[in-house]
Design a protein around this motif. Structure first.
Motif, short mmCIF file in Angstrom:
data_model
loop_
_atom_site.label_atom_id
_atom_site.label_comp_id
_atom_site.label_asym_id
_atom_site.label_seq_id
_atom_site.Cartn_x
_atom_site.Cartn_y
_atom_site.Cartn_z
N SER A 116 0.80 -1.23 0.00
CA SER A 116 0.00 0.00 0.00
C SER A 116 0.83 1.28 0.00
CB SER A 116 -0.93 0.01 1.22
OG SER A 116 -0.17 -0.07 2.42
N ARG A 117 2.15 1.18 0.06
CA ARG A 117 2.98 2.39 0.21
C ARG A 117 3.13 3.18 -1.08
NH1 ARG A 117 8.64 1.70 2.24
NH2 ARG A 117 8.49 3.97 2.52
N PHE A 118 2.99 2.52 -2.23
CA PHE A 118 3.29 3.16 -3.51
C PHE A 118 2.18 2.93 -4.52
CE2 PHE A 118 7.27 1.89 -1.49
CZ PHE A 118 7.94 3.11 -1.44
N GLU A 119 2.09 3.87 -5.44
CA GLU A 119 1.19 3.73 -6.59
C GLU A 119 1.97 3.15 -7.76
OE1 GLU A 119 -2.02 4.43 -6.49
OE2 GLU A 119 -1.97 5.23 -4.44
N ILE A 120 1.27 2.46 -8.63
CA ILE A 120 1.89 1.97 -9.86
C ILE A 120 2.42 3.18 -10.65
CG2 ILE A 120 1.54 0.65 -11.99
CD1 ILE A 120 1.33 -0.96 -9.36
#
Length: 325
Positions: free
Chosen positions: A71-75
């Motif tokens: 959940s820490r990063f977006e694609i």
């Protein structure tokens, strides 16, 4: 996908299957990766094992996929790899399960890397892809040695033998950023000239008599990474009561020094290695505040990585060697 591995005692560029992220893992499509002297020593550590290991500890790229619990990063986010695994908080020493990316876990000399999102950080905005790909291991090692362990203060004089390496290049810049005086050395006068852009205050040649050359200096702290070839010479120029921090040994690991002279001199000997995720976060704020960037030397395509290794082994570089994917 292409990857540079060690298997059966030999380095090889091979095709390996791409893995898919699970849980809190992310798959990072790498843009660049950085070479470190650690990569040269992996063969001695691994030996002739049949198991395949992807080499490389530094890298930068883009989040391509994420596991269902990540959940820490977006694609699509631009990130760097934190090469220090399982060391979260700034403790006096690494935890027992501390490891470095690239043996025993697959590293960054590949088109992609699968890694826990815990050990990925957003790419510093002021760094290019080439700079970001070589940044973390060297800068974090230097930051801990200089500030956490060495406790360098404004106005102090730092002596750091061996300009040209990735860690020393960062240490010089960081020391100058906090107002310290910096003295360095090299066997090669051309290297010293090329490294002037780092901003050191004074430089001498390795083959000079350091005690004579630096007789007019009050050196508060020495940061050593060369080992047996220079350790005693470094103590000789350190002021009484000064501190010496060691984070590596590119020459002899084992040597002798005069214990009586050491304790009469009231010197302080401090070990350091890599750094925690907490320190990496501090470091990233520090380099952005002071606009510090790695000194780059040469880049090579992944298909020509063996030439990059040969160049690293020659010790002719001034700054970091990088791979572009």
């Amino acid at each position: 996908m292409k990857a540079y591995v060690i298997q059966n005692g030999t380095y090889q560029l091979v095709d390996i299957p791409e893995q898919q992220p699970k849980g809190r893992q992310v798959l990072v499509q790498l843009k660049t990766a950085g070479l470190n002297h650690r990569d040269l020593n992996i063969k001695d550590r691994v030996g002739n094992k049949a198991e395949r290991f992807v080499l490389g500890s530094d890298g930068a790229g883009v989040i391509e996929k994420a596991g269902d619990e990540a959940s820490r990063f977006e694609i699509g986010e631009e990130v760097i790899i934190n090469p220090g695994l399982n060391w979260y908080d700034n403790t006096e020493a690494p935890p027992e399960d501390f490891e470095i990316v690239g043996v025993p876990f697959d590293g960054t000399f590949a088109k992609k890397i699968l890694i826990s999102e815990d050990f990925v950080e957003r790419k510093p905005t002021h760094l290019s892809w080439e700079e970001a790909g070589v940044f973390a291991l060297s800068a974090l090692t230097g930051y801990r040695a200089l500030f956490t362990q060495g406790i360098l203060k404004e106005g102090e004089t730092l002596f750091i033998p061996g300009v040209g390496g990735g860690v020393t290049s960062f240490i010089i810049q960081m020391a100058k950023a906090v107002g310290a005086r910096v003295i360095t050395t090299s066997r090669d006068s051309d290297k010293l000239k090329h490294a002037e852009k780092l901003g050191y205050d004074r430089a001498i040649l390795t083959n000079e008599d350091w005690k004579i050359a630096l007789a007019d200096e009050q050196i508060d702290i020495v940061i050593e990474s060369i080992g047996g070839a220079t350790f005693n010479r470094s103590i000789d120029v350190l002021k009484k009561g000064g501190r010496i921090v060691t984070f590596g040994s590119s020459t002899n690991d084992e040597f002798t020094f005069n214990l009586r002279s050491f304790f009469y001199g009231q010197y302080k000997l401090i070990g350091s290695t890599m750094g925690s995720r907490e320190e990496l976060h501090e470091l990233m704020q520090f380099i952005e505040k002071h606009n510090i960037k790695p000194l780059l030397d040469k880049g090579f395509p992944l298909d020509n990585i063996e030439t990059a290794f040969t160049y690293l082994e020659s010790q002719k570089q001034v700054g970091k060697i990088y791979i572009h994917m």
